[in-house]
Design a protein around this motif. Structure first.
Motif: not given
Length: 372
Positions: A237-247
């Protein structure tokens, strides 16, 4: 006269005895001498004796040679036997007849350092595995082994060795990239996988030994537990949460709208802001659909990786620093009331591309239940 006749008779008797070889005592002496000559060792001056003496040693020498030959054979045989016995008693001699057992350390399975299993799961009776190239060069092909487990956590793989195998040719995974593959015929509800072979772009390969794979399967089967497996999925889930934003872009205002009076399906609306320094030609979103109770809604036959997951998107031609809104008509099922969405792919004006590196972790950690 009488005396004269007696003297003459005595002389004749004596003469006769002398002519016959002498007295009995002389005969005895001669017999003794003859016996002595027969029992004495023949002199070397005797030709007949010399011939017999030479023949006897020659025969003896031949006998000796024959005896030496037998002795040599026996010695050779004894030497060979001794050598064989010595080899049997020498350390490591068994290698000449049977392979020595592999050291304990060489039987241990050591995972490949360049291609990692990010996640493995079962969907629609297929086995899926997500791999990541963590090395420094491209990977052309790879091979995996996997074990299926039933709903109670018992090994369910029906393969002869207790595990299945799969391969992906022409995978062509660049360093830092992830890729998902599937193999038909899952035997259970859960799966654990391991990379067992890799072919690199430079022509080299890495393959685990059969005994190492067997060891991995045996230990994995014994150590598996549903609690541990589910905890592993939760940890994504922690890694999955990183998918929700990008630069590069920001996704916002996504939701459903009922606009078509001829269909019960709903439109999917969303807005995108380009936060990069160049134009975006096209993009894709991955959307999860849920009903009013938060349960997954099947989107078959458009489902991808999970029953309620589906992609949308297309050409946007969005300039750097600008934003716009878009609609995908009749995208959502009639029972869908809630959605989750992320940007999964962007194509830039200069031809470069971006793939969301945490897409699969996001899908696996969000697809089962809706959580706001």
């Amino acid at each position: 006269m009488r005396k004269l006749l007696a003297g003459m008779l005595a002389a004749v008797l004596i003469f006769s005895l002398a002519a016959c070889g002498g007295s009995p005592s002389s005969d005895k002496a001669a017999d003794t001498a003859n016996d002595a000559s027969q029992t004495s060792v023949p002199s070397e001056d005797l030709p007949a004796s010399d011939g017999r003496t030479e023949d006897a040693p020659a025969q003896t020498e031949e006998d000796g040679q024959a005896s030496d030959g037998r002795t040599a054979d026996a010695s050779a045989q004894t030497e060979e036997d001794g050598q064989a016995m010595g080899e049997e008693n020498m350390p490591g001699a068994e290698e000449t007849s049977e392979p020595a057992p592999e050291p304990e350390q060489s039987q241990m399975f050591v995972p490949n350092e360049d291609l990692q299993i990010v996640a493995a799961f079962v969907y629609e009776n297929d086995t899926y595995a997500v791999v990541e190239n963590t090395g420094s060069q491209a990977i052309l092909n790879y091979r995996i082994a996997y074990i299926n487990f039933d709903k109670n956590g018992f090994v369910a793989s029906r393969d002869r060795n207790g595990y299945g195998k799969g391969k992906h040719d022409t995978a062509n995974i660049m360093p830092g990239e992830k890729q998902i593959s599937s193999w038909y015929g899952a035997d259970g509800e859960y799966v654990v996988a391991a990379v067992i072979g890799v072919d690199y772009a430079d022509g080299t390969s890495w393959d685990a030994k059969s005994m190492q794979i067997d060891r991995w399967a045996e230990e994995t089967g014994k150590a598996f537990s549903l609690e541990t497996h589910k905890a592993g999925l939760d940890s994504m889930k922690e890694a999955g949460a990183l998918a929700e934003t990008n630069e590069y872009a920001v996704l916002s205002d996504f939701g459903l709208k009922q606009d078509n009076q001829f269909s019960s399906n709903r439109d999917f609306q969303f807005s995108v802001e380009n936060t990069s320094d160049q134009g975006i030609l096209s993009l894709k979103l991955f959307v999860l659909q849920f009903d009013e109770n938060g349960f997954p809604v099947s989107v078959s036959p458009y489902d991808t990786y999970c029953k309620n997951g589906r992609q949308t998107g297309g050409t946007v031609n969005l300039a750097a620093g600008s934003s716009d809104s878009y609609t995908d008509d009749l995208f959502a099922q009639s029972s869908t009331t809630q959605v989750k969405a992320i940007l999964s792919y962007i194509e830039f004006q200069d031809g470069t591309e971006w793939n969301n590196p945490y897409l699969y972790e996001w899908i696996l950690s969000n697809s089962n239940t809706y959580e706001s």
